[in-house]
Design a protein around this motif. Structure first.
Motif, short mmCIF file in Angstrom:
data_model
loop_
_atom_site.label_atom_id
_atom_site.label_comp_id
_atom_site.label_asym_id
_atom_site.label_seq_id
_atom_site.Cartn_x
_atom_site.Cartn_y
_atom_site.Cartn_z
N THR A 176 -8.63 13.56 13.12
CA THR A 176 -10.06 13.57 12.79
C THR A 176 -10.50 12.27 12.12
O THR A 176 -11.65 12.14 11.74
CB THR A 176 -10.36 14.73 11.82
N TYR A 177 -9.58 11.33 11.96
CA TYR A 177 -9.87 10.09 11.23
C TYR A 177 -10.37 10.36 9.81
O TYR A 177 -11.19 9.63 9.28
CB TYR A 177 -10.88 9.21 11.98
N LYS A 178 -9.92 11.47 9.20
CA LYS A 178 -10.29 11.75 7.81
C LYS A 178 -9.02 11.94 6.96
O LYS A 178 -8.81 13.02 6.37
CB LYS A 178 -11.16 13.01 7.72
N MET A 181 -9.45 12.92 3.15
CA MET A 181 -9.83 14.32 2.95
C MET A 181 -8.62 15.23 3.19
O MET A 181 -8.32 16.12 2.39
CB MET A 181 -10.96 14.71 3.90
#
Lengths: 213, 261
Positions: A176-178, A181
């Motif tokens: 998710t390219y996060k 987080m």
């Protein structure tokens, strides 16, 4: 992928993380207690062997040991990475737990042993009924430290491809390219688990306290 | 002739180069109360530990009843069941209540049922006047009470002989009396006892014989009146003079015959 989906995805790893911990800690406890007793009562040769075990195991980074033990275990028996990793963590933890219980047994004191032998107890009976019940209580505070370490070190089995919290966080973070987080959520989960463990053990300490001792 | 309970024959004990016990011989008859006196570091406590095999001897032999307990192959755990020991620093099991301290021997060592052991333990606590403290942990008891529980713990094994290793030396002066009273009562009931103590009042009133030890040797042995008033050796006289000067006050607290009735 929405925030909640990421949370749920990572949370699904809790079961594995908890399972790894619940295998590694008690197994490490049994091995640790036995080694501590061997170290103290085992006679010169066995005592020294246990001493070398403790020194070597505690002198190596857990992740290095994990790989070595994993390849030894997985190389000799057909076993899943989950089990091989959990057993490896148990072995690593046993060397630290051994020192915890050795200290606890020694601080019970020779007098208690002498008094037990004086009423005719054998050495085994003395350890079982007089020394260990006291040593176990004394061991709870330092042991709760080790328990926290094992909860956190359970994340190391990530390196073996076991789908626990960290592994799932890394995966979902990359997809998710996060990553911040994802790892942040993992961090919160680990903190929660460690906090719960410490709380449970301080309750145990309170409940088993010897009155006025 | 009274039966011989304990016979010590030419016992020696050496730690490194130090000879702690030198050729000690001693006989204790059934119901006798033998008090060991002497300067500290003369091996009195070591002798007690050798008797119940907590310390091994280097030469000599020891008999309990008719069994040579220093013979090879003798089970020391079994021997210790028959020898009660009371320590200077009580050594109650910290994690057990007074009742459990007394029960644990009969249950774990003798294999008695918990119910029977409980009754026995309560009776032994009653004997030392502490039945009302059965549920207390050692930390909740005074020093004198701890030592009385320790005596009850030893009695619960129905020992053939009781060894006391300076049982009142760690106690505050006002607590010494209650422990000595219990010991005097035991002696009166016919318990065979060997007591290491500096309580000269107790020795004079309760002992059947007094053994004066110095530097690992038995210097003199005899009836209290002979040792106290007609010692044969100057060393005995010098020691007694010193000890009554130091402990003279304690004599007043010691149980007297008229208090016991």
């Amino acid at each position: 992928m929405a925030f909640l989906d990421i949370v749920v995805y990572i949370l699904k790893g809790i079961g594995v993380t908890v399972a790894v911990t619940l295998i590694a800690l008690p197994l490490g406890l049994v091995i640790g207690v036995l080694l501590a007793l061997v170290r103290i009562y085992g006679g010169r040769v066995f005592s020294q062997v246990a001493g070398v075990y403790s020194t070597v195991m505690r002198g190596l980074p857990p992740i290095v040991l994990l790989f070595i033990l994993y390849f030894i275990i997985a190389g000799s028996i057909n076993i899943s990475p989950f089990w091989a990793g959990s057993i490896s963590l148990a072995i690593i933890s046993s060397s630290y737990q051994m020192e915890i219980f050795r200290g606890a047994v020694l601080s019970v004191g020779e007098g208690q042993e002498m008094a037990a032998r004086a009423i005719g107890m054998s050495r085994i009976q003395t350890i079982r009924y007089i020394i260990l019940p006291q040593a176990m209580r004394l061991a709870i505070p330092p042991w709760s430290n080790e328990a926290a370490t094992v909860v956190k070190d359970s994340s190391l089995v990530y390196a073996l491809g076991v789908a626990e919290v960290l592994r799932r966080a890394q995966f979902v973070g990359a997809r998710t390219y996060k990553p911040l987080m994802a790892f942040g959520i993992a961090a919160l989960i680990y903190f929660g688990l460690v906090y719960l463990t410490s709380f449970a053990l301080s309750e145990l300490e309170r409940k088993t306290r010897i009155p006025a001792f | 002739m009274k039966k011989t309970i304990l016979r010590i024959e030419n016992v020696s004990k050496i730690y490194g180069e130090t000879v702690v016990l030198k050729d000690i011989s001693l006989e204790v008859k059934e119901g006798d109360n033998v008090v060991l006196i002497g300067p500290s570091g003369t091996g009195k406590s070591t002798l007690l530990r050798c008797i119940n095999q907590l310390t091994s001897i280097d030469s000599g032999r020891i008999w309990l009843d008719d069994q040579e307990i220093t013979a090879p192959g003798v089970n020391h755990d079994k021997v210790r069941q028959h020898i009660g020991m009371v320590f200077q620093d009580f050594l109650l099991f910290n994690h057990l209540t007074a009742l459990d301290n007394v029960m644990v021997g009969p249950v774990r060592v003798l294999g008695m049922s918990k119910e029977d052991a409980r009754k026995k333990a309560l009776w032994e606590l009653e004997r030392v006047g502490l039945a009302d403290r059965a549920g207390h942990y050692p930390g909740q008891l005074s020093g004198g009470q701890k030592q009385r529980v320790a005596i009850a713990r030893a009695l619960a094994m129905d020992p053939r002989i009781m060894l006391f290793d300076e049982p009142t030396s760690a106690l505050d002066p006002e607590l010494i009396g209650e422990v000595l009273e219990v010991m005097a009562k035991l002696a009166k009931e016919g318990m065979t006892m060997v007591v290491v103590t500096h309580e000269m009042g107790f020795a004079r009133e309760v002992a059947d014989s007094i053994v004066f030890m110095e530097k690992g040797l038995v210097v003199e042995e005899g009836a209290p009146n002979d040792i106290f008033y007609r010692p044969k050796f100057e060393r005995t006289r010098a020691f007694l003079w010193k000890i009554t000067e130091l402990y003279g006050e304690h004599d007043k607290d010691a149980p007297r015959k008229e208090d016991e009735e």
